[in-house]
Design an enzyme around this catalytic site. Sequence first.
Site, PDB file in Angstrom:
ATOM      1  N   ASP A 299       7.627   4.086  -9.484  1.00  0.00           N
ATOM      2  CA  ASP A 299       7.036   5.376  -9.559  1.00  0.00           C
ATOM      3  C   ASP A 299       6.426   5.557  -8.287  1.00  0.00           C
ATOM      4  O   ASP A 299       6.694   6.861  -7.693  1.00  0.00           O
ATOM      5  CB  ASP A 299       5.919   5.432 -10.606  1.00  0.00           C
ATOM      6  CG  ASP A 299       4.852   4.231 -10.422  1.00  0.00           C
ATOM      7  OD1 ASP A 299       4.908   3.503  -9.533  1.00  0.00           O
ATOM      8  OD2 ASP A 299       4.100   4.005 -11.311  1.00  0.00           O
TER       9      ASP A 299
ATOM     10  N   ASP B 162       2.791   2.828  -2.305  1.00  0.00           N
ATOM     11  CA  ASP B 162       1.622   2.825  -1.849  1.00  0.00           C
ATOM     12  C   ASP B 162       1.448   1.957  -0.558  1.00  0.00           C
ATOM     13  O   ASP B 162       1.727   2.282   0.638  1.00  0.00           O
ATOM     14  CB  ASP B 162       0.625   2.649  -3.201  1.00  0.00           C
ATOM     15  CG  ASP B 162      -0.816   2.951  -2.696  1.00  0.00           C
ATOM     16  OD1 ASP B 162      -1.023   3.876  -2.037  1.00  0.00           O
ATOM     17  OD2 ASP B 162      -1.665   2.519  -3.124  1.00  0.00           O
TER      18      ASP B 162
END
Length: 180
Positions: free
Chosen positions: A101, A104
């Site tokens: 998804d 980061d």
Amino acid sequence: MSVHDDIDRILFDEQQIKTAIDRVAAEVSRGYGDRGFTVVSVLKGSCVFASDLIRRIPNRIELAFLAASSYGAGTESGELRIDFVPTGSEIEDRDLLLVDDILDTGRTLSKLREELQRRGARSVRTCVFLDKPSRRSVPISADFRCFEVENLFVVGYGLDYAGRYRNLPYVGALRRELYS
Ligand code: 5GP
Ligand code: MG
């Protein structure tokens, strides 16, 4: 009351997401040429993205799942635990496209890529829905990505906060008072 009430603003709406997925699906398809490959979707966050993405890819693909959870409080990710990995013929000598998804700090994707290589994958490329390059602590970049996002906690389209908001059809910023 619905999940929509907790959103401060929409960053990427359904039409923008569809356009980006069409572009990335074409890049992925071109990237593999005539070869088939296996899409490895990282649960739970990437299930919405992966299911839309694969339907735009005409190559002969297979689908596998991997589950990882990071034990951190609130919006910070902590220690990564791999709960479930594809094994044997699903990955050995296969070309894999690892789909997540959001990229980061990079810890999750680099660890998962290493694990798949260790288990005998022929190649591992990475595809992420969102990319937050300003947050990177491990040197990794995705081979394919839909959007770059600023350093902001986002939810929707698979991404959760405390297990919720995965069902939002868009990506939005949560109202700050809900998580700080
Ligand atoms: P990394 O290991 O790259 O730091 O973290 C990746 C994981 O952290 C993602 O799979 C996701 O679960 C979580 N994460 C990082 N940033 C965000 C964000 O803005 N929103 C949500 N919902 N999850 C995030
Ligand atoms: Mg996640």
